[in-house]
Design a protein around this motif. Structure first.
Motif, PDB file in Angstrom:
ATOM      1  N   ASP A 167       0.837  -1.207   0.000  1.00  0.00           N
ATOM      2  CA  ASP A 167       0.000   0.000   0.000  1.00  0.00           C
ATOM      3  C   ASP A 167       0.869   1.254   0.000  1.00  0.00           C
ATOM      4  O   ASP A 167       0.579   2.228  -0.706  1.00  0.00           O
ATOM      5  CB  ASP A 167      -0.934  -0.004   1.213  1.00  0.00           C
ATOM      6  CG  ASP A 167      -1.989  -1.100   1.146  1.00  0.00           C
ATOM      7  OD1 ASP A 167      -2.224  -1.631   0.047  1.00  0.00           O
ATOM      8  OD2 ASP A 167      -2.574  -1.425   2.197  1.00  0.00           O
ATOM      9  N   ALA A 168       1.935   1.232   0.796  1.00  0.00           N
ATOM     10  CA  ALA A 168       2.843   2.375   0.838  1.00  0.00           C
ATOM     11  C   ALA A 168       3.565   2.549  -0.494  1.00  0.00           C
ATOM     12  O   ALA A 168       3.794   3.678  -0.961  1.00  0.00           O
ATOM     13  CB  ALA A 168       3.853   2.190   1.971  1.00  0.00           C
TER      14      ALA A 168
ATOM     15  N   ALA B 146       3.316   5.847  -2.983  1.00  0.00           N
ATOM     16  CA  ALA B 146       4.469   6.565  -3.523  1.00  0.00           C
ATOM     17  C   ALA B 146       4.388   6.669  -5.045  1.00  0.00           C
ATOM     18  O   ALA B 146       4.703   7.717  -5.629  1.00  0.00           O
ATOM     19  CB  ALA B 146       5.761   5.866  -3.100  1.00  0.00           C
ATOM     20  N   LEU B 147       3.955   5.599  -5.697  1.00  0.00           N
ATOM     21  CA  LEU B 147       3.804   5.616  -7.146  1.00  0.00           C
ATOM     22  C   LEU B 147       2.794   6.662  -7.587  1.00  0.00           C
ATOM     23  O   LEU B 147       3.031   7.432  -8.520  1.00  0.00           O
ATOM     24  CB  LEU B 147       3.368   4.233  -7.648  1.00  0.00           C
ATOM     25  CG  LEU B 147       4.457   3.213  -7.928  1.00  0.00           C
ATOM     26  CD1 LEU B 147       3.831   1.863  -8.283  1.00  0.00           C
ATOM     27  CD2 LEU B 147       5.370   3.679  -9.056  1.00  0.00           C
ATOM     28  N   HIS B 148       1.645   6.679  -6.918  1.00  0.00           N
ATOM     29  CA  HIS B 148       0.593   7.629  -7.292  1.00  0.00           C
ATOM     30  C   HIS B 148       1.030   9.063  -7.049  1.00  0.00           C
ATOM     31  O   HIS B 148       0.546   9.985  -7.720  1.00  0.00           O
ATOM     32  CB  HIS B 148      -0.681   7.317  -6.502  1.00  0.00           C
ATOM     33  CG  HIS B 148      -1.307   6.004  -6.885  1.00  0.00           C
ATOM     34  ND1 HIS B 148      -2.084   5.253  -6.032  1.00  0.00           N
ATOM     35  CD2 HIS B 148      -1.239   5.289  -8.034  1.00  0.00           C
ATOM     36  CE1 HIS B 148      -2.471   4.151  -6.636  1.00  0.00           C
ATOM     37  NE2 HIS B 148      -1.969   4.146  -7.849  1.00  0.00           N
ATOM     38  N   ALA B 149       1.947   9.250  -6.100  1.00  0.00           N
ATOM     39  CA  ALA B 149       2.469  10.590  -5.835  1.00  0.00           C
ATOM     40  C   ALA B 149       3.596  10.964  -6.795  1.00  0.00           C
ATOM     41  O   ALA B 149       4.129  12.072  -6.741  1.00  0.00           O
ATOM     42  CB  ALA B 149       2.963  10.676  -4.390  1.00  0.00           C
TER      43      ALA B 149
ATOM     44  N   GLY C 118      11.370   6.867  -6.953  1.00  0.00           N
ATOM     45  CA  GLY C 118      12.513   6.445  -6.156  1.00  0.00           C
ATOM     46  C   GLY C 118      12.089   5.829  -4.839  1.00  0.00           C
ATOM     47  O   GLY C 118      12.599   4.784  -4.433  1.00  0.00           O
ATOM     48  N   ARG C 119      11.133   6.472  -4.168  1.00  0.00           N
ATOM     49  CA  ARG C 119      10.616   5.941  -2.906  1.00  0.00           C
ATOM     50  C   ARG C 119       9.907   4.608  -3.131  1.00  0.00           C
ATOM     51  O   ARG C 119      10.064   3.657  -2.349  1.00  0.00           O
ATOM     52  CB  ARG C 119       9.649   6.948  -2.283  1.00  0.00           C
ATOM     53  CG  ARG C 119       8.983   6.486  -0.989  1.00  0.00           C
ATOM     54  CD  ARG C 119       9.987   6.374   0.133  1.00  0.00           C
ATOM     55  NE  ARG C 119       9.362   5.972   1.387  1.00  0.00           N
ATOM     56  CZ  ARG C 119      10.029   5.579   2.468  1.00  0.00           C
ATOM     57  NH1 ARG C 119      11.353   5.564   2.452  1.00  0.00           N
ATOM     58  NH2 ARG C 119       9.398   5.232   3.554  1.00  0.00           N
ATOM     59  N   ALA C 120       9.141   4.511  -4.222  1.00  0.00           N
ATOM     60  CA  ALA C 120       8.439   3.265  -4.532  1.00  0.00           C
ATOM     61  C   ALA C 120       9.428   2.129  -4.772  1.00  0.00           C
ATOM     62  O   ALA C 120       9.205   0.996  -4.322  1.00  0.00           O
ATOM     63  CB  ALA C 120       7.545   3.456  -5.752  1.00  0.00           C
TER      64      ALA C 120
ATOM     65  N   ALA D 157       7.517   2.760 -16.690  1.00  0.00           N
ATOM     66  CA  ALA D 157       6.087   2.491 -16.532  1.00  0.00           C
ATOM     67  C   ALA D 157       5.830   1.076 -16.053  1.00  0.00           C
ATOM     68  O   ALA D 157       4.728   0.743 -15.643  1.00  0.00           O
ATOM     69  CB  ALA D 157       5.358   2.722 -17.861  1.00  0.00           C
ATOM     70  N   ALA D 158       6.875   0.220 -16.084  1.00  0.00           N
ATOM     71  CA  ALA D 158       6.689  -1.181 -15.703  1.00  0.00           C
ATOM     72  C   ALA D 158       6.201  -1.310 -14.272  1.00  0.00           C
ATOM     73  O   ALA D 158       5.445  -2.219 -13.937  1.00  0.00           O
ATOM     74  CB  ALA D 158       8.003  -1.946 -15.878  1.00  0.00           C
ATOM     75  N   MET D 159       6.621  -0.409 -13.408  1.00  0.00           N
ATOM     76  CA  MET D 159       6.171  -0.484 -12.015  1.00  0.00           C
ATOM     77  C   MET D 159       4.674  -0.299 -11.921  1.00  0.00           C
ATOM     78  O   MET D 159       3.990  -0.971 -11.155  1.00  0.00           O
ATOM     79  CB  MET D 159       6.876   0.579 -11.170  1.00  0.00           C
ATOM     80  CG  MET D 159       8.295   0.236 -10.821  1.00  0.00           C
ATOM     81  SD  MET D 159       8.889   1.262  -9.470  1.00  0.00           S
ATOM     82  CE  MET D 159       7.939   0.574  -8.123  1.00  0.00           C
TER      83      MET D 159
END
Length: 227
Positions: free
Chosen positions: A115-116, A120-123, A127-129, A172-174
């Motif tokens: 979830d975290a 991070a991805l949506h934000a 790097g954090r993700a 974009a793979a993430m």
């Protein structure tokens, strides 16, 4: 500079801050870590900076070059392949073992981690993700209760962070990948064989998202990177 508790920034704390900045790709491979610049950014002495850089060098996150200074490490293409080959040997079986012994509380812990990562991805904080993604893999090894293998995977994840920063061609793979969600489902079902297969495919997908040609990054200035 002091930390949130108001205590002075020690060499160990500075090591942790720089380690996180490297893993979150705020400090790119090849970035020069000047002692004076770091001392200025963090408000500490060069002695503290030097000790932190030595520790980062021992972890192979920083290269100390004679008469040139300290630089964020830049793994070679050969090492990139070797790291992911080693992960492919270790992590699928570790996922199998984790699925067999995982508890509901540990499943919930992994879900909170995902979830975290998604937050991070949506934000837009890739790097954090990526850092959280690496921690997810380390947590799986911890749940498998294989201390020696966990230490090896932790080191491989650390190198993977640098490798992805240098060679990742498919950012974009993430966003496209649901590999971690699928692994959570296999863990919750205690399905070791499915967890093992999912991990194999996940690592293969990570490898194919890399452009393994020799290249160097274009680092920001230290002050910009650590702002």
């Amino acid at each position: 500079m002091t930390n949130v508790s108001g205590t002075p920034l020690t060499a160990d704390l500075l090591f942790q801050k720089l380690e996180l900045a490297i893993h979150e790709h705020r400090l790119a491979p090849g970035t020069k870590l000047g002692e004076d610049d770091l001392a200025d950014v963090y408000g500490v002495s060069r002695t503290i900076v030097r000790a932190a850089l030595q520790s980062l060098s021992h972890e192979r996150l920083v290269e100390l070059k004679r008469n040139k200074g300290a630089f964020v490490a830049q793994p070679s293409v050969q090492e990139a392949r070797e790291v992911f080959e080693a992960r492919a040997l270790l992590e699928p079986r570790t996922a199998y073992s984790a699925a067999e012994r995982i508890t509901p509380a540990q499943v919930a812990q992994l879900q909170a981690h995902i979830d975290a990562e998604h937050k991070a991805l949506h934000a837009g904080d890739h790097g954090r993700a990526l850092y959280l993604s690496g921690q997810f893999h380390i947590d799986i090894a911890r749940i498998a209760d294989q201390n020696t293998i966990q230490a090896m995977i932790t080191q491989l994840i650390s190198r993977s962070s640098l490798i992805i920063a240098l060679y990742w061609q498919r950012r974009a793979a993430m966003c496209e990948s649901h590999a971690h969600d699928a692994l959570i489902s296999a863990f919750a079902d205690h399905d070791g064989a499915r967890a093992e297969e999912l991990m194999k495919n996940h690592l293969l997908d990570l490898l194919t998202s890399l452009d393994l040609r020799n290249k160097t990054s274009v680092p920001l200035s230290l002050k910009d990177a650590l702002a």
